[in-house]
Write an enzyme that holds these catalytic residues in place. Structure first.
Site, PDB file in Angstrom:
ATOM      1  N   ASP A  20     -57.890 -11.550 125.593  1.00  0.00           N
ATOM      2  CA  ASP A  20     -58.853 -12.381 125.090  1.00  0.00           C
ATOM      3  C   ASP A  20     -58.960 -13.836 125.704  1.00  0.00           C
ATOM      4  O   ASP A  20     -57.910 -14.295 126.237  1.00  0.00           O
ATOM      5  CB  ASP A  20     -58.988 -12.481 123.517  1.00  0.00           C
ATOM      6  CG  ASP A  20     -60.370 -12.917 123.021  1.00  0.00           C
ATOM      7  OD1 ASP A  20     -61.415 -12.852 123.747  1.00  0.00           O
ATOM      8  OD2 ASP A  20     -60.239 -13.415 121.783  1.00  0.00           O
ATOM      9  N   ASN A  68     -68.447  -4.800 121.242  1.00  0.00           N
ATOM     10  CA  ASN A  68     -68.667  -5.666 122.569  1.00  0.00           C
ATOM     11  C   ASN A  68     -70.135  -5.540 123.231  1.00  0.00           C
ATOM     12  O   ASN A  68     -70.516  -6.209 123.812  1.00  0.00           O
ATOM     13  CB  ASN A  68     -67.627  -5.622 123.560  1.00  0.00           C
ATOM     14  CG  ASN A  68     -66.329  -6.356 123.324  1.00  0.00           C
ATOM     15  OD1 ASN A  68     -65.400  -6.112 123.519  1.00  0.00           O
ATOM     16  ND2 ASN A  68     -66.503  -7.727 122.455  1.00  0.00           N
TER      17      ASN A  68
HETATM   18  C1  IPE Z   1     -61.495  -8.262 121.386  1.00  0.00           C
HETATM   19  O1  IPE Z   1     -61.845  -9.658 121.694  1.00  0.00           O
HETATM   20  C2  IPE Z   1     -61.838  -7.239 122.362  1.00  0.00           C
HETATM   21  C3  IPE Z   1     -61.217  -7.335 123.676  1.00  0.00           C
HETATM   22  C4  IPE Z   1     -60.253  -8.092 124.188  1.00  0.00           C
HETATM   23  C5  IPE Z   1     -61.821  -6.283 124.434  1.00  0.00           C
HETATM   24  P1  IPE Z   1     -63.402 -10.220 121.501  1.00  0.00           P
HETATM   25  O2  IPE Z   1     -63.432 -11.368 121.913  1.00  0.00           O
HETATM   26  O3  IPE Z   1     -64.575  -9.181 121.370  1.00  0.00           O
HETATM   27  O4  IPE Z   1     -63.079 -10.134 119.681  1.00  0.00           O
HETATM   28  P2  IPE Z   1     -63.859 -11.386 118.489  1.00  0.00           P
HETATM   29  O5  IPE Z   1     -65.099 -11.082 118.772  1.00  0.00           O
HETATM   30  O6  IPE Z   1     -63.265 -12.592 118.925  1.00  0.00           O
HETATM   31  O7  IPE Z   1     -63.222 -11.001 117.388  1.00  0.00           O
HETATM   32  C1  IPE Z   2     -61.977 -10.860 126.437  1.00  0.00           C
HETATM   33  O1  IPE Z   2     -62.635 -12.095 126.489  1.00  0.00           O
HETATM   34  C2  IPE Z   2     -62.662  -9.624 127.174  1.00  0.00           C
HETATM   35  C3  IPE Z   2     -63.611  -8.876 126.640  1.00  0.00           C
HETATM   36  C4  IPE Z   2     -63.906  -8.769 125.397  1.00  0.00           C
HETATM   37  C5  IPE Z   2     -64.491  -7.974 127.345  1.00  0.00           C
HETATM   38  P1  IPE Z   2     -63.821 -12.605 125.931  1.00  0.00           P
HETATM   39  O2  IPE Z   2     -64.854 -12.420 126.756  1.00  0.00           O
HETATM   40  O3  IPE Z   2     -63.769 -12.188 124.585  1.00  0.00           O
HETATM   41  O4  IPE Z   2     -63.703 -14.393 126.237  1.00  0.00           O
HETATM   42  P2  IPE Z   2     -63.797 -15.278 125.229  1.00  0.00           P
HETATM   43  O5  IPE Z   2     -63.211 -15.046 123.802  1.00  0.00           O
HETATM   44  O6  IPE Z   2     -65.592 -15.438 124.955  1.00  0.00           O
HETATM   45  O7  IPE Z   2     -63.271 -16.527 125.573  1.00  0.00           O
HETATM   46 MG    MG Z   3     -63.189 -13.092 123.098  1.00  0.00          MG
END
Ligand code: IPE
Ligand code: IPE
Ligand code: MG
Length: 242
Positions: A20, A68
């Protein structure tokens, strides 16, 4: 499945990572979110390469959750393009480095081209055994358990399974992760201390490590430090020790 698989060094044999922080990493640089996703994808190779020396036999990474899809159409499309390119570019190195790649998650919503690349990579690495890399793509723990329950219900309906045989072990056999031991350690980067629907059933007794580092900055060095710290933890699996 075995919940206490640890390697000879006492480290975790199965590590799962919620990668993340890509979006925030890009934002800090005034760049679009996809720039962060590309930087994040580049990190994966280094972490996979570090596994054998660290005694990690199974590495499971969260690439895209069932939630997502709520992101903008352009971010989702960019991520799907990135997954396709990632497989195309990394396939040869993964095959040669002895990495067995498998995917978990529901493939039904993924486009045909991506699914065929996933299938081919699974086939091409099926005989590898150095590191087992599992990529969670369109994966959600609740979705996985729900699909498993549906599959079980179908078997019961068709008379191949009795409701009396339904226990935790049986349900595990219907999960996407049927070929994996439970994770010993789940790491989440970016400072968020939540599970976000990742390996809900399988992590019943996993240890958790939440680190502030944003995924594109996560190095093999930090990975090694976390694993070194894991050795000192006492895992009781519900039993009393004193
Ligand atoms: C979890 O991260 C999913 C992945 C890392 C693929 P998200 O960024 O989607 O999770 P939330 O929305 O912060 O809970
Ligand atoms: C994790 O990084 C990757 C995916 C969920 C695909 P994020 O896209 O959630 O990054 P933040 O949380 O917005 O920084
Ligand atoms: Mg995230």
């Amino acid at each position: 499945m075995a919940k206490d698989v640890t390697d000879s060094k006492g480290g975790p044999a199965h590590v799962a990572i919620i990668m993340d922080g890509n979006g925030r990493w890009a934002q800090q640089r005034g760049r679009p979110r996809l720039f962060g996703h590309h930087a994040g994808a580049k990190r994966v190779r280094e972490i996979v390469a570090a596994c054998p020396d660290l005694g990690v036999k199974y590495l499971t990474i969260f690439a895209f959750s069932t939630e997502n899809w709520k992101r903008t159409q352009s971010e989702v499309a960019g991520l799907m393009r990135l997954f396709r390119r990632y497989i195309e570019r990394e396939a040869m190195a993964l095959i040669e480095d002895g990495v067995r790649v498998r995917f978990i998650g529901d493939r039904i919503k993924l486009d045909e081209k991506l699914v065929s690349l996933m299938d081919n990579l699974e086939l091409a690495t099926a005989h590898n055994d150095k590191v087992h890399l599992t990529i969670a793509l369109n994966y959600g723990g609740r979705d996985e358990v729900t699909r498993a329950a549906q599959l079980m219900a179908l078997e019961i309906e068709q008379g191949r399974l009795s409701h009396k045989e339904v226990d935790a072990e049986t349900l595990s056999r219907f999960l996407d992760t049927r070929f994996l031991p439970d994770p010993d350690l789940v790491i989440r980067t970016s400072g968020e201390a939540r599970i976000s629907n990742f390996l809900l059933w399988q992590s019943a007794y996993a240890e958790y490590e939440f680190v502030d580092t944003l995924w594109p900055d996560f190095t093999a060095g930090e990975f090694g430090e976390i694993l070194a710290g894991f050795g000192g933890r006492e895992r009781r699996f519900g039993a009393a020790t004193v």
